[in-house]
Design a protein around this motif. Structure first.
Motif, PDB file in Angstrom:
ATOM      1  N   GLU A  12       0.883  -1.158   0.000  1.00 24.80           N
ATOM      2  CA  GLU A  12       0.000   0.000   0.000  1.00 24.80           C
ATOM      3  C   GLU A  12       0.918   1.204   0.000  1.00 24.80           C
ATOM      4  O   GLU A  12       2.043   1.091   0.362  1.00 24.80           O
ATOM      5  CB  GLU A  12      -0.898   0.090   1.240  1.00 24.80           C
ATOM      6  CG  GLU A  12      -1.558  -1.194   1.604  1.00 24.80           C
ATOM      7  CD  GLU A  12      -1.920  -1.260   3.059  1.00 24.80           C
ATOM      8  OE1 GLU A  12      -1.720  -0.292   3.812  1.00 24.80           O
ATOM      9  OE2 GLU A  12      -2.403  -2.302   3.456  1.00 24.80           O
ATOM     10  N   LEU A  22      -3.303   5.555  -2.639  1.00 26.64           N
ATOM     11  CA  LEU A  22      -3.644   4.200  -2.215  1.00 26.64           C
ATOM     12  C   LEU A  22      -3.269   3.257  -3.346  1.00 26.64           C
ATOM     13  O   LEU A  22      -3.979   3.152  -4.324  1.00 26.64           O
ATOM     14  CB  LEU A  22      -5.143   4.131  -1.890  1.00 26.64           C
ATOM     15  CG  LEU A  22      -5.617   5.187  -0.884  1.00 26.64           C
ATOM     16  CD1 LEU A  22      -7.114   5.092  -0.695  1.00 26.64           C
ATOM     17  CD2 LEU A  22      -4.900   5.007   0.438  1.00 26.64           C
ATOM     18  N   THR A 147     -14.419   0.093   1.823  1.00 30.67           N
ATOM     19  CA  THR A 147     -13.515   1.101   1.272  1.00 30.67           C
ATOM     20  C   THR A 147     -12.187   1.131   2.025  1.00 30.67           C
ATOM     21  O   THR A 147     -11.262   1.816   1.615  1.00 30.67           O
ATOM     22  CB  THR A 147     -14.163   2.495   1.339  1.00 30.67           C
ATOM     23  OG1 THR A 147     -14.569   2.755   2.692  1.00 30.67           O
ATOM     24  CG2 THR A 147     -15.392   2.567   0.438  1.00 30.67           C
ATOM     25  N   THR A 149      -8.944  -1.212   4.032  1.00 29.15           N
ATOM     26  CA  THR A 149      -8.059  -2.289   3.591  1.00 29.15           C
ATOM     27  C   THR A 149      -8.771  -3.637   3.574  1.00 29.15           C
ATOM     28  O   THR A 149      -9.472  -3.990   4.520  1.00 29.15           O
ATOM     29  CB  THR A 149      -6.837  -2.383   4.519  1.00 29.15           C
ATOM     30  OG1 THR A 149      -6.144  -1.141   4.503  1.00 29.15           O
ATOM     31  CG2 THR A 149      -5.885  -3.484   4.063  1.00 29.15           C
ATOM     32  N   TYR A 183      -6.349  -2.086  -1.267  1.00 28.08           N
ATOM     33  CA  TYR A 183      -7.527  -1.228  -1.267  1.00 28.08           C
ATOM     34  C   TYR A 183      -8.339  -1.574  -2.515  1.00 28.08           C
ATOM     35  O   TYR A 183      -7.997  -1.158  -3.615  1.00 28.08           O
ATOM     36  CB  TYR A 183      -7.136   0.246  -1.296  1.00 28.08           C
ATOM     37  CG  TYR A 183      -6.554   0.759  -0.008  1.00 28.08           C
ATOM     38  CD1 TYR A 183      -7.368   1.217   1.019  1.00 28.08           C
ATOM     39  CD2 TYR A 183      -5.181   0.787   0.191  1.00 28.08           C
ATOM     40  CE1 TYR A 183      -6.839   1.686   2.204  1.00 28.08           C
ATOM     41  CE2 TYR A 183      -4.634   1.252   1.371  1.00 28.08           C
ATOM     42  CZ  TYR A 183      -5.472   1.706   2.372  1.00 28.08           C
ATOM     43  OH  TYR A 183      -4.930   2.168   3.543  1.00 28.08           O
ATOM     44  N   ASP A 186     -10.550   1.567  -4.121  1.00 25.53           N
ATOM     45  CA  ASP A 186      -9.773   2.790  -4.233  1.00 25.53           C
ATOM     46  C   ASP A 186     -10.414   3.706  -5.266  1.00 25.53           C
ATOM     47  O   ASP A 186     -10.645   3.322  -6.406  1.00 25.53           O
ATOM     48  CB  ASP A 186      -8.341   2.453  -4.648  1.00 25.53           C
ATOM     49  CG  ASP A 186      -7.519   3.691  -4.906  1.00 25.53           C
ATOM     50  OD1 ASP A 186      -7.783   4.708  -4.244  1.00 25.53           O
ATOM     51  OD2 ASP A 186      -6.632   3.635  -5.762  1.00 25.53           O
TER      52      ASP A 186
END
Length: 265
Positions: A12, A22, A147, A149, A183, A186
């Motif tokens: 990340e 992200l 939204t 991790t 993510y 993202d």
């Protein structure tokens, strides 16, 4: 002076002045991640909206002619994970199964199959499967894609399930599996190249010849001097530079601007 701190083993990226890129090699144009070293298991995905009823489409590719599996785990482990397993049998028929895990054992087939196969292929020893599902299937045996991790777990086997039924005989072994934090939803946008000024300046902050120790997590920090500029400038974009083949080793990067500090760390 810039201080770059890296956490190695997954990926990340968080960046300068609370600006977050992200990543995991993510942009709105190309949402993808390499989950296994050497590109042995890759996943890409796209979505239009992030509402619960919206669909998200995944494509997984693995270097195998057996079964492939992708999972959404609450903590990176098998227990409690929502799993999708797929394969192409000897008669070229594609199969996909929505499953869940209750422990480090053979997963169970969901009572509600909330995943749809889009396409599948097996070419030159690589199995690729595209499927779709809703962000929130309203099924207790499925994970809600958030939204924040998501911990993706993956696995693959060398052979197809016997009689097209996954069993303990299809165990992936100790090496054909792993986990990575990404993510999935993202929504960070990349500045279009044609909108950037013509006099844009670029500079790279790189680390060379660093040997990653064989431990679960290693943090590496380094100081870098930015170019000396006579007038005020603004940073418009930051993106990771990862050597091809090392994608699965990098978890995140933190870039800080520091003034009046020594280089001792």
């Amino acid at each position: 002076m810039f201080n770059v701190c890296c956490s190695l083993v997954a990926m990340e990226t968080a960046l300068l002045f609370i600006l977050m890129l992200l990543c995991n090699f993510v942009s709105t144009e190309d949402l993808s991640a390499s989950l296994a070293p050497g590109g042995n298991f890759n996943v890409s995905w796209f979505f239009g909206e992030t509402t619960p009823n919206s669909e998200i489409v995944f494509t997984i590719s693995a270097r195998t002619e057996g079964w492939v599996g992708l999972g959404f785990s609450p903590n990176g482990a098998m227990t409690g994970a929502d799993l999708i397993v797929a394969w192409i049998d000897s008669e070229s028929t594609s199969h996909i199964v929505d499953m869940h895990a209750t422990g480090n054992q053979l997963p169970l087939v969901d009572s509600s199959q909330d995943v749809s196969l889009v396409s599948a292929s097996e070419v030159n020893g690589v199995t690729s499967v595209t499927f779709k599902r809703k962000i929130n299937t309203c099924d207790d045996e499925d994970a809600v894609i958030m939204t924040s991790t998501t911990r993706l777990i993956y696995a693959f086997g060398d052979t197809d399930p016997t009689n097209n039924v996954l069993s303990s005989l299809n165990y992936h072994g100790a090496t054909n599996r792993g986990v990575k934090s990404v993510y999935l939803l993202d929504t960070a946008s990349k500045i279009p190249d044609d909108s950037l000024p013509d006099d844009l300046q670029y500079f790279d902050l790189t680390v060379t010849n660093y040997h990653v120790p064989a431990t679960d997590t290693t943090y590496y920090c380094a100081f870098h001097d930015p170019p000396e500029l006579e007038t005020k400038h603004h940073i418009l974009s930051i993106e990771p530079l990862i050597t091809e083949g090392n994608e699965a080793l990098v978890h995140h990067m933190l870039l800080y601007a520091c003034w009046g500090v020594t280089r001792n760390i």
